[in-house]
Write an enzyme that holds these catalytic residues in place. Structure first.
Site, PDB file in Angstrom:
ATOM      1  N   LYS A 239       0.843  -1.194   0.000  1.00 39.27           N
ATOM      2  CA  LYS A 239       0.000   0.000   0.000  1.00 39.27           C
ATOM      3  C   LYS A 239       0.878   1.244   0.000  1.00 39.27           C
ATOM      4  CE  LYS A 239      -0.391  -0.146   5.039  1.00 39.27           C
ATOM      5  NZ  LYS A 239      -1.285   0.000   6.193  1.00 39.27           N
TER       6      LYS A 239
ATOM      7  N   ARG B  15     -10.107   1.276  14.973  1.00 36.64           N
ATOM      8  CA  ARG B  15     -10.127   1.832  13.618  1.00 36.64           C
ATOM      9  C   ARG B  15     -11.352   1.312  12.868  1.00 36.64           C
ATOM     10  NH1 ARG B  15      -4.426   1.650  10.624  1.00 36.64           N
ATOM     11  NH2 ARG B  15      -4.829  -0.585  10.610  1.00 36.64           N
TER      12      ARG B  15
ATOM     13  N   TYR C  16      14.440  31.613   3.198  1.00 35.37           N
ATOM     14  CA  TYR C  16      13.261  32.371   3.606  1.00 35.37           C
ATOM     15  C   TYR C  16      13.314  32.694   5.097  1.00 35.37           C
ATOM     16  CZ  TYR C  16      10.895  31.316  -0.815  1.00 35.37           C
ATOM     17  OH  TYR C  16      10.539  31.233  -2.141  1.00 35.37           O
TER      18      TYR C  16
ATOM     19  N   MET D 193      10.377  24.965  -1.244  1.00 33.61           N
ATOM     20  CA  MET D 193       9.473  24.011  -1.888  1.00 33.61           C
ATOM     21  C   MET D 193      10.232  23.033  -2.784  1.00 33.61           C
ATOM     22  SD  MET D 193       6.231  24.687  -4.430  1.00 33.61           S
ATOM     23  CE  MET D 193       5.280  25.598  -3.206  1.00 33.61           C
TER      24      MET D 193
END
EC number: 5.1.1.1
Length: 367
Positions: free
Chosen positions: A40, A136, A263, A310
């Site tokens: 998965k 769950r 940044y 990014m």
């Protein structure tokens, strides 16, 4: 997200290592048990189609999260049995039946909705999910399980399996594990009949609770060479990490003392400093939390400075290097190594998450 083949940031996946890890597990578990690897989430970032094809001869079937993941394997000619571990919408059960995909039946309510569908159900295979303490999905009492079996029989649905999932099998304290085990065994004892497959063993249970004898062993993170407990429990045998993450230097410059990087100007040089730029960022799954962590250049640790952008990040170099010099983010370079678990510890998370966050933009190279 589109893969970027012209950008030299790559996840290198060693399929032989994955096969070797499975072979070691086969020697460790009961000889009659089948291994059904969890592929998965794109095989935990390793590539579900490539991994499934590479190990198909070693396993009994595969486990995926959702129907679309199962369909992808079928579309790429993976023919082994597939079990979807999460619930799917009842309207799609005919797709699963047509493609020989087994489904998790999480509740009687869900199964009642399934039989209301105008679909051919005789080819449908279900595994009843049991919530023994994970909280769950799944049923919590034997009465509901038996009603589901009765309903499945009425509509000729193949009650193929029943399973649960342990929440704490990777922890030193086994109190919760034993409680879940007892709850599951109690439900099994009261079933009107047993299916072909009874399974509760995940990777951690297979490693540290060998007393569990199951028809299926759902092998996950350790197939890819990682310890499910992180660094809490010692592995009973060695496994080999299958994924390394590498990039390269695309820009190098020397900046003066007192200059800032990135940044927010969060990093300021205290002296003349060589700064290298690496083409990987948070859009690739290399999160902003990695500021201050290390990478390897020429076998030496180099600090990630300034905020991760990014698409790029900056590192502090000990000297100038040629453009294209290899940068290792996960893996070994000479005598030093950075593991996925090291990255997870820095972020305050688990090694699973680090791998699963590596985006499709990073090209995978298989060897």
């Amino acid at each position: 997200m589109k893969t970027s083949p012209h950008r030299n940031t790559s996840a290198i996946v060693d399929l032989k290592a994955i096969r070797n890890n499975i072979e070691k597990f086969k020697k460790h578990i009961h000889p009659n048990a089948e291994i059904w690897p969890a592929v998965k989430a794109d095989a935990y970032g390793h590539g579900s189609v490539e991994v499934s094809k590479a190990v198909s001869d070693l396993v009994g079937g595969f486990c995926v999260s959702n129907l679309d993941e199962a369909i992808e394997l079928r579309n790429h000619l993976v023919t082994k049995p597939i079990l979807v571990l999460s619930g799917i919408v009842p309207e799609d059960v005919d797709i699963a039946a047509a493609l020989n995909i087994s489904l998790t039946a999480p509740s009687l309510e869900w199964l009642k909705l399934v039989v209301q569908e105008e679909a051919e159900l005789s080819d449908l295979k279900i595994h009843i999910g049991v919530d023994s303490g994970m909280g769950r999905i799944g049923i919590r009492d034997v009465e509901e399980a038996n009603q589901m079996i009765e309903l499945a029989d009425k509509y000729a649905i193949n009650f193929e399996g029943i399973f649960t999932h342990f929440a704490t099998a990777d922890m030193a304290d086994d109190t919760k594990f034993k409680d879940q085990q007892a709850r599951f065994n109690k439900i099994m004892a009261g079933l009107s009949r047993k299916p072909k497959f009874v399974h509760s063993t995940n990777t951690a249970a297979a490693l540290w609770h060998k007393e569990q004898v199951q028809a299926i062993e759902r092998l996950g993170i350790s197939m890819y060479g990682l310890n499910p407990s992180g660094k809490t429990l010692e592995l009973p045998f060695e496994i080999e990490p299958a994924l390394s993450l590498v990039s390269e230097l695309t820009h190098i410059k020397k900046i003066a003392a007192g200059e800032t990087v990135g940044y927010g100007a969060t990093y300021e040089t205290s002296e003349e400093t060589w700064i290298g730029t690496v083409p990987i960022g948070y859009a690739d799954g290399w999160t902003r939390q990695m500021q201050g962590f290390k990478v390897l250049v020429n076998g030496e640790f180099c600090e990630i400075v300034g905020r991760v952008c990014m698409d790029q990040m900056m590192i502090k170099l000990d000297k100038s290097y040629p453009l294209g010099t290899k940068v290792t983010l996960i893996g070994r370079d000479k005598t030093n190594e950075i593991t996925t678990t090291d990255v997870a510890d820095w972020r305050g998370t688990i090694n699973y998450e680090v791998l699963c966050l590596l985006s499709d933009r990073i090209k995978r190279i298989y060897k």
